[in-house]
Design an enzyme around this catalytic site. Structure first.
Site, PDB file in Angstrom:
ATOM      1  N   SER A  30      -1.156 -30.876  -6.252  1.00  0.00           N
ATOM      2  CA  SER A  30       0.300 -30.758  -6.355  1.00  0.00           C
ATOM      3  C   SER A  30       0.716 -29.477  -7.077  1.00  0.00           C
ATOM      4  O   SER A  30       1.761 -28.888  -6.747  1.00  0.00           O
ATOM      5  CB  SER A  30       0.871 -31.983  -7.080  1.00  0.00           C
ATOM      6  OG  SER A  30       0.282 -32.138  -8.348  1.00  0.00           O
ATOM      7  N   GLU A 103     -13.560 -26.195  -3.302  1.00  0.00           N
ATOM      8  CA  GLU A 103     -12.968 -25.476  -4.437  1.00  0.00           C
ATOM      9  C   GLU A 103     -14.046 -24.703  -5.189  1.00  0.00           C
ATOM     10  O   GLU A 103     -13.855 -23.543  -5.579  1.00  0.00           O
ATOM     11  CB  GLU A 103     -12.270 -26.462  -5.381  1.00  0.00           C
ATOM     12  CG  GLU A 103     -11.023 -27.086  -4.770  1.00  0.00           C
ATOM     13  CD  GLU A 103     -10.412 -28.193  -5.616  1.00  0.00           C
ATOM     14  OE1 GLU A 103      -9.261 -28.547  -5.351  1.00  0.00           O
ATOM     15  OE2 GLU A 103     -11.079 -28.710  -6.540  1.00  0.00           O
TER      16      GLU A 103
HETATM   17  C1  5RP Z   1      -8.208 -31.295  -6.264  1.00  0.00           C
HETATM   18  C2  5RP Z   1      -8.201 -30.740  -7.646  1.00  0.00           C
HETATM   19  C3  5RP Z   1      -6.877 -30.480  -8.272  1.00  0.00           C
HETATM   20  O1  5RP Z   1      -6.837 -29.157  -8.709  1.00  0.00           O
HETATM   21  C4  5RP Z   1      -6.696 -31.394  -9.468  1.00  0.00           C
HETATM   22  O2  5RP Z   1      -6.883 -32.728  -9.016  1.00  0.00           O
HETATM   23  C5  5RP Z   1      -5.309 -31.230 -10.082  1.00  0.00           C
HETATM   24  O3  5RP Z   1      -4.351 -31.738  -9.199  1.00  0.00           O
HETATM   25  P1  5RP Z   1      -2.800 -31.658  -9.496  1.00  0.00           P
HETATM   26  O4  5RP Z   1      -2.422 -30.218  -9.447  1.00  0.00           O
HETATM   27  O5  5RP Z   1      -2.189 -32.453  -8.362  1.00  0.00           O
HETATM   28  O6  5RP Z   1      -2.530 -32.275 -10.834  1.00  0.00           O
HETATM   29  O7  5RP Z   1      -9.207 -30.489  -8.259  1.00  0.00           O
HETATM   30  O8  5RP Z   1      -9.508 -31.597  -5.849  1.00  0.00           O
END
Ligand code: 5RP
Length: 218
Positions: A30, A103
């Site tokens: 997000s 990632e």
């Molecule tokens: C996805 C991730 C995201 O960066 C992590 O979950 C943070 O998410 P958000 O920005 O929705 O808080 O690692 O795999």
């Protein structure tokens, strides 16, 4: 400010790290969605993006931003991504959105990792957020037993299949004193694709959104 407004503030600040005429590495989640929205406002200045997930790819393409296959680019200057937890050493837990493997690959290629997060993500010790581990499906039970031996309490994230066709185990009740050692130990378990500790490849820059706006930690 709401948590989402703090995420947005950090995401917009990350534009300062995007150079003209480059290909930008784009994470998932997000907070990154806000970054993609911001990137769209300067899309004519960049060459395009490399994406860490199908979800981010779709959002980038919806803005007309070209998405390149990582195999077809020479390098990436900047990778922008969120985190589930980040400590003072810029070690992170990631993978809440199940995109951890791609990632980690894009982050490995990038010269600079810019982590964007709201201030609730800052922790003294990693581990309150359950550590995601991407696992080859047939190895799920074996890997879970090995994770218990490492002191964790794994749970199967039901109904989730990663972009790579694998499953996620979320490891609860870890107090991660040595993130590099634990990252290496978990990755050494046969059947693990990778885990959500980003300690060997920590962030280089941390942008935290808070009630005071976005501040650059390093
Ligand atoms: C996805 C991730 C995201 O960066 C992590 O979950 C943070 O998410 P958000 O920005 O929705 O808080 O690692 O795999």
């Amino acid at each position: 400010m709401t948590q989402d407004e703090m995420k947005k503030a950090a995401a917009i600040k990350a534009l300062d790290y995007v150079e003209a005429d480059t290909i930008v590495g784009v994470g998932t989640g997000s907070t990154v969605n806000h970054f993609i929205d911001a990137l769209a406002t300067i899309k004519d200045k960049i060459v395009g993006a490399v994406s860490s997930s199908e979800a981010s790819t779709q959002r980038l393409k919806s803005y007309g931003i070209e998405v390149f296959d990582l195999n077809n680019v020479d390098g990436i200057d900047v990778y922008v991504d969120g985190a589930d937890e980040v400590n003072a050493h810029m070690h992170m837990i990631k993978g809440g959105g199940a995109a951890l493997t791609r990632e980690k690959i894009v982050a490995a290629v990038a010269k600079t990792f810019v982590c964007i997060a709201d201030d609730t993500k800052q922790v003294p010790v990693l581990g309150r957020f359950p550590l995601p581990v991407e696992v080859i499906p047939m190895a799920r039970s074996y890997v879970a037993r090995e994770l218990v031996k490492l002191g964790g309490d794994p749970s199967y994230r039901t109904g989730v299949v990663t972009d790579n066709g694998n499953v996620i185990l979320d490891v609860h009740n870890l107090e991660i004193i040595d993130p590099i050692a634990l990252e290496n130990s978990i990755n050494a378990i046969v059947g693990v694709v990778t885990n959500g500790l980003f300690a060997n490849r920590a962030a280089n820059v941390l942008i935290i959104g808070s009630n005071e706006g976005a501040k650059i930690i390093k």
